[in-house]
Design a protein around this motif. Structure first.
Motif, PDB file in Angstrom:
ATOM      1  N   TRP A   3      -8.507  17.635  48.182  1.00 26.26           N
ATOM      2  CA  TRP A   3      -7.132  17.220  48.501  1.00 26.26           C
ATOM      3  C   TRP A   3      -6.255  18.420  48.868  1.00 26.26           C
ATOM      4  O   TRP A   3      -6.419  19.527  48.333  1.00 26.26           O
ATOM      5  CB  TRP A   3      -6.537  16.476  47.320  1.00 26.26           C
ATOM      6  N   ASN A   4      -5.276  18.157  49.759  1.00 21.23           N
ATOM      7  CA  ASN A   4      -4.385  19.231  50.197  1.00 21.23           C
ATOM      8  C   ASN A   4      -3.054  19.190  49.447  1.00 21.23           C
ATOM      9  O   ASN A   4      -2.793  18.297  48.631  1.00 21.23           O
ATOM     10  CB  ASN A   4      -4.171  19.181  51.712  1.00 21.23           C
ATOM     11  N   ASN A   5      -2.202  20.137  49.747  1.00 24.15           N
ATOM     12  CA  ASN A   5      -0.938  20.309  49.042  1.00 24.15           C
ATOM     13  C   ASN A   5      -0.046  19.079  49.152  1.00 24.15           C
ATOM     14  O   ASN A   5       0.552  18.629  48.167  1.00 24.15           O
ATOM     15  CB  ASN A   5      -0.225  21.548  49.604  1.00 24.15           C
TER      16      ASN A   5
ATOM     17  N   SER B 226      -6.927  16.590  41.005  1.00 24.76           N
ATOM     18  CA  SER B 226      -5.612  17.080  41.435  1.00 24.76           C
ATOM     19  C   SER B 226      -4.640  17.107  40.256  1.00 24.76           C
ATOM     20  O   SER B 226      -3.898  18.093  40.059  1.00 24.76           O
ATOM     21  CB  SER B 226      -5.048  16.178  42.537  1.00 24.76           C
TER      22      SER B 226
ATOM     23  N   THR C 217      -5.719  24.943  47.079  1.00 22.32           N
ATOM     24  CA  THR C 217      -5.668  23.777  47.962  1.00 22.32           C
ATOM     25  C   THR C 217      -5.478  24.247  49.407  1.00 22.32           C
ATOM     26  O   THR C 217      -5.741  25.421  49.717  1.00 22.32           O
ATOM     27  CB  THR C 217      -4.530  22.826  47.518  1.00 22.32           C
TER      28      THR C 217
END
Length: 789
Positions: free
Chosen positions: A35-37, A97, A110
């Motif tokens: 997962w990204n920011n 996360s 991330t």
């Protein structure tokens, strides 16, 4: 019935603490956290609003039949040797996360919107989260760099500094990595409230709102949790995992089995990589693209087929051949997942050897690249058969039977549908068939059931069809020669000269002359042509491009005609730009090649008129025109005249030496480039007619003469060789001329003078003459003519 799962709501804090202690871990087949920011910020904002974030799914451990290697949730550092009580099947991205953002003091590794790697800490802005006019996801939940300093003006000035608790309090930025730690929250609260003198009432009210709207939702958040029972079967676990896997990427049996074997300290991935290095030594197994190679899942299917077949045979040996309780042969997903490690170790080497033995077998069939496999799926049972038979597969008789099975699978298009049951049937049937050669055995179901419809040739236009690629290979196997070098096409020239399936009559020329595009593009009008020759052919008439090839390659017409004959192309028709005759002749040649490969006749109409030009080619005037052209050109390497086939012109009696001369010519054509024998024409090209032979054949007519000729060829060279003959007739000067077109043979052909004669002789065309070859000359010729035999 036992309940397969339970559902409940589990506090988020409890799940994350279980991950921290190692009580909750991931099965090793789970892919990494990605997962990204922005996704993390959105998730944190949803929890702060008490919005649902979806259910998670877990599996209770302890079932000895469902053992997966596990690994901690990313960022968690449980005590060494900590064994999980539950495995997380669904919800990895969300829980990982949350664990990294809420439980770890370290920055979260991330990616930003551009995919660049970044490290972030997450804060809740007290003003942004308590102001109802602010968007919490944009203004309330913030991420800051790993050093907790936000810079602006290209890094030249500081916009926000959160390196100390005092600076966090001053900026009213609450660190979310302490939100689930009550003591740390209390300490931060006291610092925040004491930051102004006399306990400011307004500040107290703001904190109360923040605590109620942010901290309480996090500490009281419950996650819907589905827990699979300990008794859940492995294949059910894997199926459920794929059904709920929101990542959208199907998990392969290889990844699942890798995690299973890892529990016993066996690294399946490393084992596969070592075997793959062996396979990569062969272009046929390697491929140039990821989807054009033997895959790890294919290999596991081969191993499982061998394992289940071995277990079945052991059971039958112990309990009798009629025992219906014998385990089934299978290579399906369920049985691959059930493959014990000891069975993998037992059969993996046999599967590897089977795949390696497949390579020379397919090379002999002139299949050199993975993309040229008619059915890539057929590689699985073929490798399993070779793997089980081992050295037994090397005998000539076993190889011929496997060759027939292979081509029946291709031209019967038996692998175009579901393959799992066919895998099992073909492994068992072919092993029994090849092992029972001396005593005879029942035909494999694939051989028995395969059928080829003659009109199917007209529908084979692209390499999407297995039969299309199969015919291409058969053409090269028969000894199709390179247009530039004149040498038989082999694995080296095939790749180095970019040989591919290309048109004989160019599409542009056919379009100008009004021929149906579907007919022009079918496999009958295609052969193996190198890239340079294809460019020289262009779109011009065949008669013109043949002259161009002769000029550019330094070939004379006779030699080029011989090359054309090696492709089963009627050179006379090509030089006369006669598409109809060319098409009909080659249509029949290809059907005969299919029949020889399958070991059974193709299905035809009563009139055998499937070719669109059937009736025009049967026009006696067209046959006569072709014969007259051959007579005018004279004898050559691929054309020979015989005055009679039985009668001695001097004694007027039947003469075996005359018959033997006919046999020798036909045999020599087969062992060379093919050719045409005109019977009823003397050496000077004068028509004499086969009527001279009629007194010496049954029925004393043309039909009796044709039946006699086929019987002669069959008795002398074998029934298979006789199928390579095509006989047609015409009348010139009221004399019947027999035109015998002879195909280039796939294997060496030997002839004998009489049916009971044990001595067999090899003949070949050397220039315009027929020569007997023996000893070293024969060996050298065969090596050059059939290099892969």
């Amino acid at each position: 019935m036992e309940k397969k799962f339970t559902s409940d709501e589990v506090p988020l804090a409890q799940l994350l603490r279980q991950a921290q202690s190692g009580e909750l871990q991931l099965p090793d087949f789970q892919r990494g956290w990605v997962w990204n920011n922005d996704q993390i910020k959105s998730l944190l904002a949803s929890i702060s609003h008490s919005y649902p974030i979806g259910a998670v799914m877990t599996l209770r451990t302890g079932n000895p039949d469902v053992r997966f290697r596990s690994r901690p949730v990313e960022g968690a550092e449980p005590a060494n040797g900590a064994e999980p009580d539950v495995l997380l099947l669904d919800g990895q991205q969300r829980l990982t996360s949350l664990f990294l953002a809420l439980m770890s003091p370290d920055p979260v590794p991330t990616r930003d919107r551009r995919g660049q790697e970044v490290y972030r800490h997450y804060y809740a802005s007290i003003d942004g989260c308590t102001n109802p006019s602010c968007d919490r996801e944009e203004d309330g939940i913030l991420s800051v760099p790993r050093d907790r300093v936000v810079r602006k003006d290209f890094g030249r000035s500081i916009d926000l500094d959160l390196r100390t608790r005092e600076q966090e309090v001053a900026a009213e930025m609450f660190p979310l990595d302490i939100v689930l730690d009550a003591n740390a929250v209390f300490d931060w609260q006291m610092r925040y409230l004491q930051a102004t003198p006399n306990l400011d009432d307004a500040r107290m009210e703001k904190w109360k709102r923040f605590h109620e709207q942010i901290i309480t939702p996090f500490t009281q958040y419950h996650v819907p949790t589905i827990a699979l029972a300990k008794s859940t079967l492995k294949e059910a676990v894997c199926q459920v995992f794929e059904k709920v896997n929101t990542g959208g990427v199907t998990l392969t049996v290889f990844e699942l089995l890798t995690a299973t074997y890892a529990a016993d300290d066996f690294n399946l991935r490393n084992d596969w990589e070592e075997r793959l290095c062996r396979f990569n030594a062969h272009a046929l197994l390697r491929g140039q693209r990821p989807n054009e190679r033997v895959k790890e899942t294919d290999f596991l299917q081969i191993v499982t087929l061998l394992s289940t077949y071995g277990r079945r045979l052991e059971h039958l040996k112990t309990h009798g051949s009629d025992d219906k309780a014998a385990p089934a042969i299978s290579g399906n997903r369920r049985d691959v997942l059930r493959l014990p490690l000891e069975e993998y170790r037992r059969w993996a080497d046999r599967a590897t050897e089977g795949l390696e033995h497949v390579v020379p077998f397919l090379h002999r069939e002139h299949i050199f690249r993975y993309r040229d496999l008619p059915y890539a799926t057929q590689l699985v049972p073929l490798a399993a058969i070779f793997g089980y038979l081992g050295q037994k597969s090397g005998s000539h008789s076993a190889r011929e039977r496997l060759r027939q099975w292979f081509w029946c699978g291709v031209f019967g298009e038996m692998y175009s549908g579901p393959t799992q049951s066919r895998y099992a049937n073909d492994l068992q049937d072919c092993v029994l068939w090849t092992e029972g050669i001396e005593n005879g055995s029942e035909l494999p179901r694939t051989v028995r059931d395969a059928q080829f419809q003659a009109e199917r040739l007209l529908m084979l236009r692209t390499r999407n069809s297995a039969a299309y690629k199969g015919l291409y290979a058969l053409q090269m196997k028969r000894g199709s020669r390179h247009f530039r070098s004149g040498e038989p096409i082999n694995v080296h020239s095939y790749s180095e000269d970019s040989i591919d399936i290309r048109h004989v009559f160019p599409r542009r020329w056919c379009q100008l002359h009004g021929f149906d595009r579907k007919v022009v593009n079918c496999v009958v009008n295609k052969t193996a042509i190198d890239a340079q020759t294809s460019r020289r052919i262009g779109g011009i008439a065949p008669s013109a491009y043949l002259r161009r090839l002769e000029r550019n390659y330094g070939l004379d017409a006779v030699e080029l005609d011989a090359i054309l004959h090696s492709h089963d192309i009627n050179a006379t028709a090509l030089r006369q730009d006669d598409f109809r005759t060319f098409f009909n002749r080659r249509f029949e040649r290809l059907l005969r090649q299919i029949e020889q490969a399958m070991g059974k006749p193709v299905n035809r109409t009563a009139e055998s008129d499937e070719s669109p030009f059937f009736y025009s080619d049967r026009d006696p005037r067209r046959v006569e025109q072709g014969v007259r052209t051959l007579i005018a050109q004279g004898e050559s390497r691929v054309v020979e005249f015989k005055s009679t086939a039985r009668q001695n012109l001097i004694t007027k009696k039947k003469d075996m030496s005359i018959e033997w001369a006919v046999v020798k010519t036909i045999c020599a054509f087969m062992n060379s480039d093919g050719g045409t024998l005109l019977v009823g024409v003397d050496d000077q090209g004068k028509p004499l007619g086969i009527e001279l032979d009629f007194p010496h054949v049954h029925s004393k007519n043309r039909d009796g003469w044709e039946r006699w000729l086929i019987d002669l060829a069959s008795n002398s060279m074998g029934a298979a060789a006789a199928t390579d003959l095509s006989v047609s007739f015409c009348a010139i000067d009221e004399k019947t001329i027999a035109r015998v077109d002879v195909s280039r043979a796939t294997n060496p052909v030997f002839a004998k003078m009489s049916k009971g004669d044990k001595r067999k002789v090899f003949f070949a065309r050397l220039g315009n003459a027929t020569r007997e070859l023996a000893g070293p000359d024969l060996l050298e010729y065969q090596k050059k003519r059939w290099p892969l035999l």
